[in-house]
Design an enzyme around this catalytic site. Sequence first.
Site, PDB file in Angstrom:
ATOM      1  N   ILE A 119      19.299  30.371 -26.089  1.00 46.35           N
ATOM      2  CA  ILE A 119      18.324  31.433 -26.357  1.00 46.35           C
ATOM      3  C   ILE A 119      16.906  30.906 -26.176  1.00 46.35           C
ATOM      4  O   ILE A 119      16.010  31.631 -25.737  1.00 46.35           O
ATOM      5  CB  ILE A 119      18.510  31.994 -27.784  1.00 46.35           C
ATOM      6  CG1 ILE A 119      19.940  32.521 -27.966  1.00 46.35           C
ATOM      7  CG2 ILE A 119      17.505  33.107 -28.062  1.00 46.35           C
ATOM      8  CD1 ILE A 119      20.324  33.635 -27.030  1.00 46.35           C
ATOM      9  N   GLU A 167      12.307  25.176 -32.284  1.00 45.21           N
ATOM     10  CA  GLU A 167      13.036  24.355 -33.260  1.00 45.21           C
ATOM     11  C   GLU A 167      14.517  24.525 -32.975  1.00 45.21           C
ATOM     12  O   GLU A 167      15.117  25.534 -33.343  1.00 45.21           O
ATOM     13  CB  GLU A 167      12.688  24.791 -34.688  1.00 45.21           C
ATOM     14  CG  GLU A 167      11.242  24.544 -35.083  1.00 45.21           C
ATOM     15  CD  GLU A 167      10.877  23.071 -35.068  1.00 45.21           C
ATOM     16  OE1 GLU A 167      11.789  22.224 -35.158  1.00 45.21           O
ATOM     17  OE2 GLU A 167       9.682  22.763 -34.951  1.00 45.21           O
ATOM     18  N   GLY A 213      16.573  28.145 -33.364  1.00 46.18           N
ATOM     19  CA  GLY A 213      17.921  28.528 -32.965  1.00 46.18           C
ATOM     20  C   GLY A 213      18.518  27.532 -31.989  1.00 46.18           C
ATOM     21  O   GLY A 213      18.343  26.322 -32.141  1.00 46.18           O
ATOM     22  N   CYS A 244      20.892  22.568 -38.517  1.00 44.39           N
ATOM     23  CA  CYS A 244      20.438  21.920 -37.280  1.00 44.39           C
ATOM     24  C   CYS A 244      20.299  20.409 -37.432  1.00 44.39           C
ATOM     25  O   CYS A 244      20.378  19.676 -36.440  1.00 44.39           O
ATOM     26  CB  CYS A 244      19.116  22.533 -36.828  1.00 44.39           C
ATOM     27  SG  CYS A 244      17.817  22.482 -38.081  1.00 44.39           S
TER      28      CYS A 244
END
Length: 413
Positions: A127, A145, A123, A180
């Site tokens: 977070i 990741e 994410g 990402c």
Amino acid sequence: MLKNSCKLALKKMKHWMMPEKAKTSLATFPSSAEIVSEPLGVVLVISAWNYPFLLSLDPVIGAIAAGNAIVLKPSEISPATASLLAKLVANYMDSSSIKVVEGAVPETTALLEQKWDKIMYTGNGRIARIVMAAAAKHLTPVVLELGGKCPVIVDSGINLQVATRRIIAGKWGCNNGQACISPDYIITTKDYAVELVDSFKCELELFYGKNPLESKDLSRVVNSNHFARLLKLLDEDKVSSKIVYGGERDKSNLKIAPTILLDVPQDSLIMNEEIFGPLLPIITIDKVEDSFDLITSGTKPLAAYMFTNNKKLKEKFVEKVSAGGLVINDTTVHLAEPTLPFGGVGDSGMGAYHGKFSFDTFSHKKAVLYRSFAGDAPLRYPPYTNGKLRLLKAFLGGSILGIIRALMGWSKA
């Protein structure tokens, strides 16, 4: 890709599990040694919404192969997929070894309060800091990741059409930039920028038509919050005037057309946040070599890309740019190679997975040394004379010459 991960694990798992022989030294002679892989125990996998099957189950494959029990927490932003995953896992997998927990922040918070043997989170950095802080209370190791602003350096003297198409495939072809490893911004020279923009205009119209908002090949923005976030980046006063292509939006369908911006200011929001959407700024420099300093002045990205035919530039790119992964003359395709570790560095994450790297990520590498009762050396035991100390130092140093010198009394204690 998920099927390929399953097939690879089934094919290679016995080999991955085999103890790895390790060399021993004079310090423990006579002896043998090996490295044994063992399960960590019970692991928590918190996955992302943008590739909800792949990013949920790919880590789980490695965790199962390594022998762990798993709790999977899919993203609440893709609730339909989370619900389906819960049903499929319950129907087809051993519920004593793997469970799916649906829910949002309260459920994730409750999970993070438990003690795990490892946590893997996919994410964003905000977070990730919460996950890491919760893990620290139990000294739980983490795999993070994340993402970052993945740059693309475009040199002149290349096949511009192929380069443009590969950037489009990695940017708008990957969930309309919601990936990402999606290209976040381009760096090129002032002399080459106009030619590059013209190539994008031509290829984007070919792929998505004159009205891309009507194209069935263009993904929607995932929800209204992300839609509003992207418009905030695009509509900033010093940015909106820099649009050279696209910019159209359809709020009712949560669609934003592929948008190219030229020479946006470095202090703008769009250049200081991960875009994660269909907006692509182009930054111009005087010469290609300047791009390396520009990239290294920021945080380390999850991926970095370069298009060039210049061998020295390729070498300098690999040497100078620190990122989770590098690709030369393409974008995003390294994700599909199970022989390469996939993971970040610095702000783009820690740890890696894919193929055997997934197995290793969820395994403890246990050192095992075997000795017999033979070869018990008196020099290990008190009283420690100068001669014993000389020999001990020589054995620990591993030098045959040093041992001979110690035996002959030629070295100092």
